[in-house]
Design an enzyme around this catalytic site. Structure first.
Site, short mmCIF file in Angstrom:
data_model
loop_
_atom_site.label_atom_id
_atom_site.label_comp_id
_atom_site.label_asym_id
_atom_site.label_seq_id
_atom_site.Cartn_x
_atom_site.Cartn_y
_atom_site.Cartn_z
N CYS A 57 38.62 50.27 31.95
CA CYS A 57 38.99 51.62 31.48
C CYS A 57 39.80 51.54 30.19
CB CYS A 57 39.76 52.37 32.56
SG CYS A 57 41.25 51.52 33.13
N HIS A 76 45.55 53.10 35.29
CA HIS A 76 44.26 53.59 34.82
C HIS A 76 44.42 54.28 33.47
CE1 HIS A 76 40.14 54.83 35.07
NE2 HIS A 76 40.43 56.12 35.09
#
Length: 456
Positions: free
Chosen positions: A113, A400
């Site tokens: 990510c 994330h």
């Protein structure tokens, strides 16, 4: 159940079954499948005249193997379209973006990510895409897995494994390494147009005064960086405050006059502006007690419109005054206000500037011109927010990353790996921290420029 043959035009259909328990309309539907003649157009000759839809088969005297005559015109056969349907996923990338209003997401290949969000933010810079298209050594691969493999090969730290799983990495490190590689590759491509493509787009020119209070030594330095740092402390509540802190630092180095190391104060100012100004929130630091990177969760607000005039050197401010005054006059005309002709300064932060677009080099000097009217586009020191890279979690090596990118239409899209989602503009500035939700880690602004008359 009877079996008959049906004569229609030059064709003879044999062994057509009649279910005498069903009305004749059902039989006509069978003939429609065979001939294409709709039931309402069929004229079938039987004993006593034409076959009616609701007649009783027992009164018609139809016998096994009998030949029936049918008249009627079939429907015109529908021709296949000259161009078959094209599915969205089969369209080229540019056409997909036009069709859906934004570019596609990127699959997470296993803690990637950080890479996906970085690529989405940089992908929003059309000038960078143009430079890459002109790059003669480009492999033209659209496969993110191939890109990831090249990134790991070039920078092995992005290939670290733990129990056979690739580790999460710092998006800021990925951003920096990608820009560095692009700057080297595009510069060596042999194209004069791309000679300083990355520097022109992202390079911030700094001029610094380095002073030692002990020895009263003083010197000046110049450097080019690809981002400004927003340092976070208990005194910083807004981006502008953090940028001011980031332009001041302490250095420990050898003093020729003292014959030993001493503390030097470094005070920097912006002396050249880029088309795209990148700011990193310095949220991560090394925590000795736990021997890992810790995260500063403090809320730091940032604006949709950023004015960096008071962060610039005196020389650059002089170059910005005229373009800023043009913007001020234009806004005054829009709202029916009278202008006094005074130059605009740092207090113009709250003035909503016009949406004039263009390009200019880092020093505020014009980079493009038009023959008509002899005008050139110049920097104003005003920037519009176009991308936000956020991090959710307590550590740089976990959590994330997500990209929030402004489209050419003005709409914002959240790129959470392969899932693009539309977002409201008023929610973008709420990603400022203060909890465990997504908070801005890297933000990117696009310069506003104005056409300025050329002095002959």
């Amino acid at each position: 159940m009877l079996t008959v043959s049906v004569k229609w035009q030059k064709e003879l259909f044999r062994d057509v079954e009649i279910d005498t328990s069903q009305p004749p309309y059902v039989f006509k539907c069978q003939l429609f499948d065979l001939t294409g003649v709709p039931p309402e157009r069929q004229k079938i000759m039987v004993k006593g005249g034409l076959l009616k839809d609701d007649a009783d088969w027992s009164t018609l005297g139809v016998k096994e193997g009998q030949k029936l005559m049918m008249m009627g015109t079939a429907d015109e056969i529908v021709k296949a379209p000259e161009k078959g349907p094209v599915f969205m996923e089969d369209l080229p990338e540019d056409e997909q973006a036009i069709a859906v209003g934004h570019s596609a997401g990127l699959f997470n290949l296993g803690n990637t990510c950080y890479m996906n969000s970085t690529v989405q933010c940089l992908h929003s810079v059309p000038e960078l895409k143009s430079a890459l298209i002109q790059y003669s050594h480009s492999g033209r691969s659209n496969d993110c897995r191939s890109f990831w493999m090249v990134l790991r090969k070039k920078y092995p730290q992005f290939g670290q494994l733990h129990n056979g799983v690739f580790l999460q990495q710092d998006a800021e490190e990925c951003w920096t390494q990608i820009l560095y590689t692009l700057s080297q590759s595009l510069r060596s491509s042999g194209s004069s147009e791309n000679a300083d493509a990355v520097k022109a787009l992202f390079g911030v020119e700094l001029v610094s005064r380095v002073h030692c209070q002990e020895s009263n030594e003083e010197s000046s330095e110049t450097e080019s960086v690809y981002s400004l740092k927003c340092h976070i402390s208990h005194e910083v509540n807004h981006l502008h405050e953090g940028l001011k802190h980031g332009l001041k630092s302490e250095l420990e180095k050898a003093s020729p006059s003292l014959g030993r190391t001493a503390i030097y104060l470094k005070d920097s100012r912006i002396n050249g502006l880029p088309r795209y100004l990148t700011v990193q929130f310095v949220r991560f630091f090394w925590k000795r007690e736990s021997n890992q990177k810790a995260k500063i969760l403090r809320k730091v607000d940032y604006p949709l419109e950023l004015d960096v005039y008071d962060l610039c050197s005196e020389d650059l401010r002089k170059k910005l005054d005229a373009p800023r005054q043009i913007l001020r006059i234009e806004e005054g005309k829009k709202f029916g206000l009278k202008t006094n002709g005074k130059s605009s300064g740092p207090n113009d932060n709250d003035v909503k500037m016009s949406d004039a677009e263009g390009t200019s080099n880092g020093g505020g000097e014009p980079s493009t011109s038009t023959e008509e009217g002899k005008r050139e586009t110049q920097m104003t020191g005003i920037y519009d927010l176009v991308a936000v890279l956020t991090h959710k979690g307590r550590s740089a090596d976990s959590g994330h990353y997500v990209a929030w990118v402004k489209q050419e239409s003005g709409k914002w899209i959240e790129y959470d790996d392969e899932n693009p989602l539309p977002q409201r503009e008023e929610d973008i500035t709420k990603l400022s921290g203060g909890g465990d939700w997504h908070m801005a880690y890297i933000i990117m602004y696009k310069a506003r420029t104005v056409p300025v008359p050329v002095r002959m």
